[in-house]
Design an enzyme around this catalytic site. Structure first.
Site, short mmCIF file in Angstrom:
data_model
loop_
_atom_site.label_atom_id
_atom_site.label_comp_id
_atom_site.label_asym_id
_atom_site.label_seq_id
_atom_site.Cartn_x
_atom_site.Cartn_y
_atom_site.Cartn_z
N ALA A 239 29.09 114.43 93.33
CA ALA A 239 30.17 113.92 94.18
C ALA A 239 29.96 112.44 94.50
CB ALA A 239 30.24 114.73 95.47
N GLY A 260 26.14 110.67 87.54
CA GLY A 260 25.77 110.35 88.91
C GLY A 260 26.96 110.06 89.81
N HIS A 261 26.68 109.92 91.11
CA HIS A 261 27.72 109.71 92.10
C HIS A 261 28.44 108.38 91.87
CE1 HIS A 261 24.11 107.79 93.74
NE2 HIS A 261 24.92 106.97 94.38
N ASN A 262 29.74 108.41 92.11
CA ASN A 262 30.63 107.23 92.00
C ASN A 262 30.89 106.77 90.57
OD1 ASN A 262 30.58 107.24 94.82
ND2 ASN A 262 29.04 105.61 94.93
N SER A 280 27.62 104.80 90.15
CA SER A 280 28.53 103.66 90.26
C SER A 280 28.74 102.90 88.97
CB SER A 280 28.05 102.70 91.36
OG SER A 280 28.00 103.35 92.61
#
Length: 365
Positions: A239, A260-262, A280
């Protein structure tokens, strides 16, 4: 159930020759094919194996003299792997998920279930979840609160859809994958050694940080997955922290992938097994990442780029680039480096010979 050669050729959008009424029940490699099998001889390298089996019909390459191999019919496929895709779709059985809701499934009040939805044994759907029409959920699946699953999706055994996840239509997720778990995001009160290293400290050895206690940054953003996405087994899409992690329409992920996140994945990206993309990073449309490749956080991978297997990407990648190595560089640069490395033993011998020659000359003087 079987198919005639004519029916298979139509499904493959390919030309067929010979007895088109012959019935095929399955596919096989040429050497082990039975009389009712369709032998997959997709290139000349398979030619010698055709007579070893009992197939009457084969998928062959353009220009193949199929009659010389004793075949009674042939389907000519200019693009063999594409023909295999259509053929396997035709011959495969559907996912083995029983119709209806199993008595052991738990669907909390407040969950919204569409028409013709199947839910397997011991699966759980939380209050606030929305399940689209025709979606099939296998056994031991959990769907968390504030989630939305589109129409015609398939969630196979052991899949976990965590809170605030959004799946488009026709998404397929294979066993034991997790969508929307918290991202790996932590911070210390004072800068950690990892942060200090990233700011270019020059010390050869780092002292212990003033305060090393890690404080978790919670993931509030969820995950948004587009239409026609397929995700392999044991894969994790984390998330986002504030905004959602995004997976574009048509993306395909293999087993054991970590997103991974973002992260933002564009449309029609392909991620092979053990790919890891750190938080990211933005990945453009149609990017392909080979097995065991890794991408650092906060990078941009241009659309149509190819990252070859086991490469490690540590900087932005231009549009359409082919990247290789550790750290990953454009292919022509990596090939040049490989050539130079292969020359090193010869250069070393040349230097050794020159040293001996100079030493001998000096001794004679």
């Amino acid at each position: 159930m079987g198919y005639s050669v004519r029916q298979i050729a139509e499904a493959l959008d390919a030309e067929a020759f010979g007895d088109l009424s012959l019935t095929i029940t399955s596919a096989a490699e040429p050497a082990t094919a039975k009389a009712t099998d369709l032998a997959l001889a997709l290139g000349p390298s398979y030619a010698a194996a055709i007579p070893q089996g009992d197939a009457k019909v084969a998928v062959v390459w353009p220009g193949c003299d199929w009659q010389s191999y004793g075949l009674e019919a042939a389907i000519v496929a200019p693009r063999g792997r594409l023909a295999m895709a259509h053929l396997t779709q035709l011959l495969d059985t559907d996912f083995d998920i029983s119709n209806g809701v199993h008595p052991s499934a738990v669907i909390e009040p407040g969950a919204s279930i569409g028409e013709n939805v199947s839910v397997g044994p011991f699966s759980f759907i939380a209050a606030g979840a929305v399940i689209g029409d025709g979606t099939r959920i296998a056994s031991h699946v959990s769907v968390g609160p504030d989630t939305k699953i589109g129409d015609g999706c398939v969630l196979l055994d052991g899949v976990r859809i965590m809170r605030r996840s959004r799946l488009g239509d026709r998404v397929v997720i294979h066993p034991n994958s997790v969508i929307g778990a918290d991202g790996f995001s932590w911070v210390t009160r004072t800068p950690s050694n990892f942060e200090r290293m990233g700011k270019g400290v020059k010390e050869m050895r780092l002292d212990a940080p003033e305060d090393a206690k890690q404080h978790r940054i919670h993931s509030l953003g969820g995950v948004v997955i587009g239409n026609d996405v397929e995700i392999g087994a044991l894969t994790a899409v984390d998330a986002g922290t504030i905004r959602a992690t995004q997976v574009g329409d048509g993306c395909k992920m293999d087993n054991l992938v970590q997103v991974g996140h973002n992260v933002i994945l564009g449309r029609d990206c392909v991620l092979a097994a053990k790919v890891a993309i750190a938080g990211s990073t933005v990945v453009g449309d149609r990017v392909m990442l080979g097995g065991r490749s890794a991408v650092r956080d906060n990078l941009t991978i241009g659309q149509d780029a190819v990252i070859t297997g086991a490469s490690v990407v540590l900087s932005d990648v231009p549009k359409g680039a082919i990247m290789m190595g550790h750290p990953a560089r454009e292919r022509h640069e990596e090939f040049q480096t490989m050539k130079e490395l292969r020359r090193l033993p010869r250069l070393r011998q040349m230097i050794s010979d020159l040293q001996k020659s100079v030493s001998k000359t000096s001794h004679n003087d």
